[in-house]
Design a protein around this motif. Structure first.
Motif, PDB file in Angstrom:
ATOM      1  N   ILE A  99       2.902 -20.733  13.722  1.00 37.15           N
ATOM      2  CA  ILE A  99       3.563 -19.914  12.699  1.00 37.15           C
ATOM      3  C   ILE A  99       2.512 -19.102  11.956  1.00 37.15           C
ATOM      4  N   VAL A 100       2.815 -17.844  11.710  1.00 32.16           N
ATOM      5  CA  VAL A 100       1.880 -16.964  11.013  1.00 32.16           C
ATOM      6  C   VAL A 100       2.486 -16.518   9.688  1.00 32.16           C
ATOM      7  N   VAL A 101       1.689 -16.596   8.623  1.00 29.36           N
ATOM      8  CA  VAL A 101       2.067 -16.060   7.311  1.00 29.36           C
ATOM      9  C   VAL A 101       1.135 -14.896   7.019  1.00 29.36           C
ATOM     10  N   LEU A 102       1.674 -13.699   7.012  1.00 29.77           N
ATOM     11  CA  LEU A 102       0.889 -12.488   6.792  1.00 29.77           C
ATOM     12  C   LEU A 102       0.839 -12.183   5.300  1.00 29.77           C
ATOM     13  N   THR A 103      -0.367 -12.159   4.734  1.00 28.51           N
ATOM     14  CA  THR A 103      -0.522 -11.863   3.313  1.00 28.51           C
ATOM     15  C   THR A 103      -1.338 -10.588   3.140  1.00 28.51           C
ATOM     16  N   ASP A 104      -1.409 -10.124   1.922  1.00 27.83           N
ATOM     17  CA  ASP A 104      -2.065  -8.852   1.623  1.00 27.83           C
ATOM     18  C   ASP A 104      -3.572  -8.997   1.484  1.00 27.83           C
ATOM     19  N   PRO A 105      -4.363  -8.208   2.252  1.00 29.50           N
ATOM     20  CA  PRO A 105      -3.965  -7.365   3.371  1.00 29.50           C
ATOM     21  C   PRO A 105      -4.266  -8.071   4.691  1.00 29.50           C
ATOM     22  N   THR A 106      -3.559  -7.723   5.755  1.00 24.70           N
ATOM     23  CA  THR A 106      -3.880  -8.202   7.103  1.00 24.70           C
ATOM     24  C   THR A 106      -4.018  -6.972   7.985  1.00 24.70           C
TER      25      THR A 106
ATOM     26  N   VAL B   8       6.937 -17.496  14.945  1.00 24.27           N
ATOM     27  CA  VAL B   8       7.664 -16.893  13.830  1.00 24.27           C
ATOM     28  C   VAL B   8       6.647 -16.153  12.967  1.00 24.27           C
ATOM     29  N   GLN B   9       6.990 -14.914  12.606  1.00 25.87           N
ATOM     30  CA  GLN B   9       6.118 -14.088  11.768  1.00 25.87           C
ATOM     31  C   GLN B   9       6.734 -13.982  10.377  1.00 25.87           C
ATOM     32  N   ILE B  10       6.049 -14.526   9.387  1.00 26.28           N
ATOM     33  CA  ILE B  10       6.492 -14.438   7.986  1.00 26.28           C
ATOM     34  C   ILE B  10       5.517 -13.522   7.255  1.00 26.28           C
TER      35      ILE B  10
ATOM     36  N   ILE C 243       0.099  -4.606   6.021  1.00 27.63           N
ATOM     37  CA  ILE C 243      -0.089  -5.156   7.360  1.00 27.63           C
ATOM     38  C   ILE C 243      -0.229  -3.992   8.333  1.00 27.63           C
ATOM     39  N   GLY C 244      -1.314  -3.965   9.091  1.00 23.72           N
ATOM     40  CA  GLY C 244      -1.480  -2.884  10.052  1.00 23.72           C
ATOM     41  C   GLY C 244      -2.772  -3.029  10.824  1.00 23.72           C
ATOM     42  N   PHE C 245      -3.009  -2.101  11.730  1.00 24.53           N
ATOM     43  CA  PHE C 245      -4.260  -2.096  12.487  1.00 24.53           C
ATOM     44  C   PHE C 245      -5.199  -1.057  11.903  1.00 24.53           C
ATOM     45  N   ALA C 246      -4.970   0.198  12.197  1.00 21.24           N
ATOM     46  CA  ALA C 246      -5.766   1.272  11.596  1.00 21.24           C
ATOM     47  C   ALA C 246      -5.214   1.616  10.220  1.00 21.24           C
ATOM     48  N   GLY C 247      -6.039   2.220   9.392  1.00 18.94           N
ATOM     49  CA  GLY C 247      -5.615   2.607   8.059  1.00 18.94           C
ATOM     50  C   GLY C 247      -4.619   3.762   8.093  1.00 18.94           C
ATOM     51  N   GLN C 248      -3.822   3.861   7.052  1.00 18.74           N
ATOM     52  CA  GLN C 248      -2.775   4.881   7.003  1.00 18.74           C
ATOM     53  C   GLN C 248      -3.358   6.286   7.091  1.00 18.74           C
ATOM     54  N   ARG C 249      -4.455   6.536   6.411  1.00 16.48           N
ATOM     55  CA  ARG C 249      -5.067   7.867   6.435  1.00 16.48           C
ATOM     56  C   ARG C 249      -5.558   8.232   7.831  1.00 16.48           C
TER      57      ARG C 249
ATOM     58  N   ARG D  77       3.889  -1.699   5.012  1.00 16.13           N
ATOM     59  CA  ARG D  77       4.204  -2.759   4.067  1.00 16.13           C
ATOM     60  C   ARG D  77       5.185  -3.738   4.702  1.00 16.13           C
ATOM     61  N   ALA D  78       5.186  -4.968   4.198  1.00 14.65           N
ATOM     62  CA  ALA D  78       5.952  -6.044   4.813  1.00 14.65           C
ATOM     63  C   ALA D  78       7.423  -5.682   5.011  1.00 14.65           C
ATOM     64  N   GLU D  79       8.036  -5.081   3.999  1.00 15.16           N
ATOM     65  CA  GLU D  79       9.462  -4.771   4.074  1.00 15.16           C
ATOM     66  C   GLU D  79       9.764  -3.733   5.156  1.00 15.16           C
ATOM     67  N   TYR D  80       8.904  -2.743   5.285  1.00 16.20           N
ATOM     68  CA  TYR D  80       9.082  -1.720   6.322  1.00 16.20           C
ATOM     69  C   TYR D  80       8.961  -2.344   7.705  1.00 16.20           C
ATOM     70  N   LEU D  81       7.963  -3.205   7.883  1.00 12.91           N
ATOM     71  CA  LEU D  81       7.767  -3.850   9.175  1.00 12.91           C
ATOM     72  C   LEU D  81       8.911  -4.801   9.510  1.00 12.91           C
ATOM     73  N   HIS D  82       9.465  -5.443   8.498  1.00 13.11           N
ATOM     74  CA  HIS D  82      10.625  -6.319   8.730  1.00 13.11           C
ATOM     75  C   HIS D  82      11.831  -5.489   9.177  1.00 13.11           C
ATOM     76  N   ASP D  83      12.051  -4.359   8.532  1.00 10.66           N
ATOM     77  CA  ASP D  83      13.169  -3.495   8.897  1.00 10.66           C
ATOM     78  C   ASP D  83      13.039  -2.965  10.319  1.00 10.66           C
ATOM     79  N   HIS D  84      11.799  -2.863  10.808  1.00 13.51           N
ATOM     80  CA  HIS D  84      11.568  -2.301  12.141  1.00 13.51           C
ATOM     81  C   HIS D  84      11.199  -3.369  13.182  1.00 13.51           C
ATOM     82  N   GLY D  85      11.433  -4.635  12.861  1.00 15.83           N
ATOM     83  CA  GLY D  85      11.341  -5.697  13.856  1.00 15.83           C
ATOM     84  C   GLY D  85       9.966  -6.261  14.145  1.00 15.83           C
ATOM     85  N   MET D  86       8.965  -5.881  13.366  1.00 17.57           N
ATOM     86  CA  MET D  86       7.617  -6.389  13.619  1.00 17.57           C
ATOM     87  C   MET D  86       7.380  -7.726  12.914  1.00 17.57           C
ATOM     88  N   VAL D  87       8.159  -7.986  11.871  1.00 20.86           N
ATOM     89  CA  VAL D  87       8.063  -9.223  11.101  1.00 20.86           C
ATOM     90  C   VAL D  87       9.441  -9.876  11.082  1.00 20.86           C
TER      91      VAL D  87
END
Length: 283
Positions: free
Chosen positions: A195-202, A216-218, A225-231, A247-257
């Motif tokens: 089980i993985v708990v993703l906290t700020d920042p990963t 399970v991804q929490i 949460i991301g790989f490369a930076g947004q910029r 951000r966690a909520e966006y990734l949850h809405d799109h199935g990554m979390v």
């Protein structure tokens, strides 16, 4: 001596009261000033805006294990400064400074205890230790935690917080990505949940390896949460990114979390998941 100093010295002013430097803390989310004690008693979550603050490995382990009781697992010894790396400082000097400011020898600490009555090994990354960066010590500690979970026949929970791979170890830090992936495969073959708990920042190489391989991804609310930076992404694709991207909520809405869980509910959620997953494995 000026007249104001003469008057000040002559009058019976009360001595200035000393105020502890750590009495107040400024919320990074809403900028409100909070009593440090109240903030910590609320699990380092702002009571006004619900911003989830970053916490250390010891605080995290105490929050997750029953009655705050757990055994800290010894970290494997690794070769330090294998590349004799130096930027503005020598790598050993950076390690020395990080260890002086932190309770553990490197950025990942494993604890063994019970979560909701279920035995588990929990590995927590300490972002305050060189940005939680993944080097040989972190990779070795992660693998050791997995091996102990296999031996104890229990789940392994990874709580991630990292800026990515440790640049001072070059290719050796990147080698920890496949190394930890193989360890997770061994845990699965042993029939134990991961089980993985993703906290700020990963971010970075941690996201590209063990942070995204959980059964399970929490994620905690608002976690980056991301790989490369947004910029970097924006400059590469030359498009404006959506609001809340990475951000966690966006990734949850799109199935990554799989789920976004408030810190107050995290322990109970982990206990339910472990209960369900271990029962499913046994069935």
């Amino acid at each position: 001596m000026s007249w104001i100093n003469r008057v000040r010295n002559a009058l019976p002013f009360a001595p200035k009261r000393e105020t502890p430097d750590n009495l107040w803390i400024k919320c990074p989310g809403c900028s409100e000033m909070l009593f440090t004690r109240e903030y910590e008693e609320n699990l380092s979550v702002c009571p006004r805006c619900e911003h989830h603050g970053r916490i250390g490995a010891d605080a995290r382990l105490a929050q997750l294990f029953d009655d705050g009781g757990y055994e800290v697992l010894a970290a494997p010894k690794v070769k330090e400064d294998p590349l004799r790396f130096r930027d503005s400082k020598k790598y050993p000097d950076r390690l020395k400074a990080a260890r002086a400011a932190n309770p553990h020898a490197d950025a990942l600490t494993n604890g063994l205890g019970k979560v909701g009555g279920h035995k588990a090994v929990v590995g927590v990354q300490e972002f305050a230790f060189m940005g939680g960066s993944m080097g040989m010590a972190v990779g070795s500690a992660f693998v050791a935690g997995i091996e102990r979970a296999i031996k104890e026949k229990c789940p392994y929970v990874a709580v991630t917080a990292a800026g990515g791979a440790r640049m001072q170890e070059g290719i050796l830090s990147l080698m920890q990505m496949p190394r930890t992936t193989v360890a997770i495969s061994r845990l699965r073959r042993a029939g134990q949940p991961y089980i993985v708990v993703l906290t700020d920042p990963t971010t970075g190489g941690v996201t590209a390896s063990y942070a995204m391989l959980g059964d399970v991804q929490i994620a905690e609310p608002g976690a980056l949460i991301g790989f490369a930076g947004q910029r970097v992404i924006q400059d590469t694709i030359r498009e404006k990114l959506p609001e809340g991207f990475q951000r966690a909520e966006y990734l949850h809405d799109h199935g990554m979390v799989d789920m976004v869980v408030h810190r107050h509910e995290l322990k109970a959620t982990l206990a339910r998941l472990i209960d369900y997953l271990t029962a499913a494995k046994a069935a």
